[in-house]
Scaffold this active site. Sequence first.
Site, PDB file in Angstrom:
ATOM      1  N   ASP B  74       0.868  -1.181   0.000  1.00 21.24           N
ATOM      2  CA  ASP B  74       0.000   0.000   0.000  1.00 21.24           C
ATOM      3  C   ASP B  74       0.907   1.233   0.000  1.00 21.24           C
ATOM      4  O   ASP B  74       2.135   1.123   0.064  1.00 21.24           O
ATOM      5  CB  ASP B  74      -0.970  -0.034   1.182  1.00 21.24           C
ATOM      6  CG  ASP B  74      -0.251   0.056   2.514  1.00 21.24           C
ATOM      7  OD1 ASP B  74       0.978   0.270   2.535  1.00 21.24           O
ATOM      8  OD2 ASP B  74      -0.915  -0.085   3.552  1.00 21.24           O
ATOM      9  N   SER B  75       0.304   2.408  -0.042  1.00 24.83           N
ATOM     10  CA  SER B  75       1.106   3.626  -0.195  1.00 24.83           C
ATOM     11  C   SER B  75       1.509   4.227   1.142  1.00 24.83           C
ATOM     12  O   SER B  75       2.270   5.182   1.192  1.00 24.83           O
ATOM     13  CB  SER B  75       0.288   4.663  -0.948  1.00 24.83           C
ATOM     14  OG  SER B  75      -0.800   5.079  -0.135  1.00 24.83           O
ATOM     15  N   GLY B  76       0.976   3.689   2.215  1.00 24.72           N
ATOM     16  CA  GLY B  76       1.252   4.252   3.527  1.00 24.72           C
ATOM     17  C   GLY B  76       0.193   5.241   3.976  1.00 24.72           C
ATOM     18  O   GLY B  76       0.084   5.546   5.168  1.00 24.72           O
ATOM     19  N   GLY B  77      -0.589   5.727   3.024  1.00 24.94           N
ATOM     20  CA  GLY B  77      -1.582   6.746   3.351  1.00 24.94           C
ATOM     21  C   GLY B  77      -2.582   6.303   4.417  1.00 24.94           C
ATOM     22  O   GLY B  77      -2.780   6.991   5.417  1.00 24.94           O
ATOM     23  N   ASP B 128      -2.926   8.232  -1.740  1.00 22.80           N
ATOM     24  CA  ASP B 128      -4.254   8.854  -1.810  1.00 22.80           C
ATOM     25  C   ASP B 128      -4.729   9.222  -0.421  1.00 22.80           C
ATOM     26  O   ASP B 128      -4.042   8.962   0.567  1.00 22.80           O
ATOM     27  CB  ASP B 128      -5.251   7.879  -2.451  1.00 22.80           C
ATOM     28  CG  ASP B 128      -5.452   6.619  -1.612  1.00 22.80           C
ATOM     29  OD1 ASP B 128      -4.649   6.389  -0.672  1.00 22.80           O
ATOM     30  OD2 ASP B 128      -6.388   5.863  -1.886  1.00 22.80           O
ATOM     31  N   GLN B 176     -11.400   6.903  -5.419  1.00 21.95           N
ATOM     32  CA  GLN B 176     -11.983   7.322  -4.143  1.00 21.95           C
ATOM     33  C   GLN B 176     -13.346   7.975  -4.437  1.00 21.95           C
ATOM     34  O   GLN B 176     -13.925   7.714  -5.477  1.00 21.95           O
ATOM     35  CB  GLN B 176     -11.035   8.277  -3.403  1.00 21.95           C
ATOM     36  CG  GLN B 176      -9.780   7.603  -2.853  1.00 21.95           C
ATOM     37  CD  GLN B 176     -10.043   6.696  -1.652  1.00 21.95           C
ATOM     38  OE1 GLN B 176     -11.137   6.694  -1.064  1.00 21.95           O
ATOM     39  NE2 GLN B 176      -9.057   5.873  -1.296  1.00 21.95           N
ATOM     40  N   GLY B 203     -11.377   3.441  -0.096  1.00 22.35           N
ATOM     41  CA  GLY B 203     -12.371   4.231   0.625  1.00 22.35           C
ATOM     42  C   GLY B 203     -13.653   3.494   0.936  1.00 22.35           C
ATOM     43  O   GLY B 203     -14.637   4.104   1.346  1.00 22.35           O
ATOM     44  N   ASP B 253      -7.774  -7.670  -0.223  1.00 23.42           N
ATOM     45  CA  ASP B 253      -6.937  -7.853   0.957  1.00 23.42           C
ATOM     46  C   ASP B 253      -7.774  -7.443   2.147  1.00 23.42           C
ATOM     47  O   ASP B 253      -8.673  -6.601   2.025  1.00 23.42           O
ATOM     48  CB  ASP B 253      -5.687  -6.969   0.909  1.00 23.42           C
ATOM     49  CG  ASP B 253      -5.984  -5.555   1.369  1.00 23.42           C
ATOM     50  OD1 ASP B 253      -6.614  -4.803   0.591  1.00 23.42           O
ATOM     51  OD2 ASP B 253      -5.635  -5.200   2.514  1.00 23.42           O
ATOM     52  N   HIS B 322      -5.502 -21.552   9.450  1.00 23.26           N
ATOM     53  CA  HIS B 322      -6.823 -22.030   9.053  1.00 23.26           C
ATOM     54  C   HIS B 322      -7.603 -20.958   8.292  1.00 23.26           C
ATOM     55  O   HIS B 322      -8.136 -21.209   7.209  1.00 23.26           O
ATOM     56  CB  HIS B 322      -7.650 -22.486  10.256  1.00 23.26           C
ATOM     57  CG  HIS B 322      -9.072 -22.685   9.857  1.00 23.26           C
ATOM     58  ND1 HIS B 322      -9.506 -23.836   9.247  1.00 23.26           N
ATOM     59  CD2 HIS B 322     -10.130 -21.837   9.854  1.00 23.26           C
ATOM     60  CE1 HIS B 322     -10.771 -23.693   8.896  1.00 23.26           C
ATOM     61  NE2 HIS B 322     -11.180 -22.498   9.268  1.00 23.26           N
TER      62      HIS B 322
END
Lengths: 358, 358
Positions: B74-77, B128, B176, B203, B253, B322
Amino acid sequence: MHTDHGVIETPIFMPVGTAGTVKGVHQHELANDIKAQIILGNTYHLFLRPGMHTMEAAGGLHQFIGWDKPMLTDSGGYQVYSLASSRKITEEGVKFQSHLDGSYHFFTPERAIQIQRIIGADIIMAFDECTPYPCDYRYAKKSLEITHQWLDRCLEEMKISAPKYGHNQALFPIVQGSVYKDLRIQSAEKIASCEALGNAIGGLSVGEPEDELYEMTDLVCGILPSEKPRYLMGVGTPANLLECIALGVDMFDCVMPSRNARHGLLFTWSGTLNIKNEKWANDFSPIEEGSELFADKVYSKAYLRHLIKAGEYLGVQVATLHNLNFYLELMQEARNQLLAGTFTSWKNKMIPILKQRR
Amino acid sequence: MHTDHGVIETPIFMPVGTAGTVKGVHQHELANDIKAQIILGNTYHLFLRPGMHTMEAAGGLHQFIGWDKPMLTDSGGYQVYSLASSRKITEEGVKFQSHLDGSYHFFTPERAIQIQRIIGADIIMAFDECTPYPCDYRYAKKSLEITHQWLDRCLEEMKISAPKYGHNQALFPIVQGSVYKDLRIQSAEKIASCEALGNAIGGLSVGEPEDELYEMTDLVCGILPSEKPRYLMGVGTPANLLECIALGVDMFDCVMPSRNARHGLLFTWSGTLNIKNEKWANDFSPIEEGSELFADKVYSKAYLRHLIKAGEYLGVQVATLHNLNFYLELMQEARNQLLAGTFTSWKNKMIPILKQRR
């Protein structure tokens, strides 16, 4: 040593599986990766949780956890003294309060055997009092008398009860006597006279100086029969293990490799290291050079450091596998050296290396 | 979907490996036991610890953790907004304070790309703002403008920078627009126009009703090109996944399977269950009947209950394996049903079963 769940090649270290699990390690990893031949379970913990109803319904601890190799249980005594919220010792037994929910329970020698029958361990330990250190002579002497009375009651209970799950269970009596030679001699003679399949040495590694650990072990090993396995309970560092093998010990258990692993303290073939140290931050070499353990080959020191620093489960898993594998490899190599007749010179060369801090 | 670390068969669920580890799971278990095709790393966490110096010295995250299959970051945002001690968003970027040590950092779209270049993920996410729910229209509109400006800067940074470790890295832009149809349409059109190798929907799954999740996903999937993978971020329950596959989503995810596992909440082919419930105390049947996963075969419900109740690492390990295995099997079966042309009827039959509480 022979059990109905397989042969154990000594000297051996037994990973501690307190509550029916060696913390952070799958059973197939114990069997296939670190090649544990026997593991230890704690009666006190298992009695309180999951409890004997579940244990018996499961068909014993082997079935419950999915482990088909040998298993040993302690008697619960040590944890009653060290963990229970309160305890009161009488000649009859020990009344104690669970550290989990405050409930009251009463362990007697008979009850300790019955519980271990239900757990179904291959090796059952006698119910004793593990004296603290320091311990004055009067207390140690009085405690030893009770421990010996309790042993007779354990032996009697073993006689009148039967295994529950079709495999044999052997009782190991335990030598006590604190750091007093006369008490240790008296106790070792009593224990030797039981003619058990194996014998244990308890009440050491409880805070006494290393010299006293070795002195008492040496003294007791001189009395316990050499053709039966001798189990030194709760010991110790890699150097302790080698020194005590030299004195005649065959079996060890200790939380040190697994507990230290959780704090990032690693035992290696070139000494101990604290993986949290800054010096490992960018060291991408394997955790142990030349090791065949997957965890040692795949993961680097820098990655393990990151995992431990970040409090990640995988850090505990990897470090525990590493440390236990090291302990078991050390025992395997000790056996090789014993068989080759080169143990003493190897041990003398290894001990300074094992004590190095990297 | 093709990456230089291998082909990914969609629909796919990506286990979340926040700090360079899927909590409680060895890398070989991810690859061989639960057959994860791709895992996700979190830029925010990895940036703070172990940090980019170590990451670059290691040769990227694949090398650092020992994982040679595809990886997405991910971008960290999202974590800056949800985890940092404090944050301030401007058009330039986001200033924030580490939740670990209070240190100040500044993420811009350019910096987010540079960091993901250093991490070396196969799929890089655009920087974003993930709007919260509820979010008023004015804020959502203004935020979307900034997100789109940031996307242009991310695309530019991708153009002028190169991969560091010899494998390609693809940027996925993110739709978004909160729960506002006009904003979602506008955003989806902007994202589609980028002609990226894949596109993401962000979002959502931030607290909005399920109807709105599906409505927005449906709307956006109608605009994003169907021949490119569509990645719905942070979703969701097994039923959510099947419904969103029906709407055209290819990649998911979510921390749910792994986080819930740590609390003993299991997803199974016959519904969800809380393994801590008393009803499982003496249920010695496998965790999942008929499963090929070793953890499902070897360990019983009663044992897993004991481990989770006792707070044992192995409980987390087993439950996580599991749940992740279930999510990945669910995706595999969805693929089979899609290829057989029977997906819709299968989905409609499965959803009530998956929602059952056992």
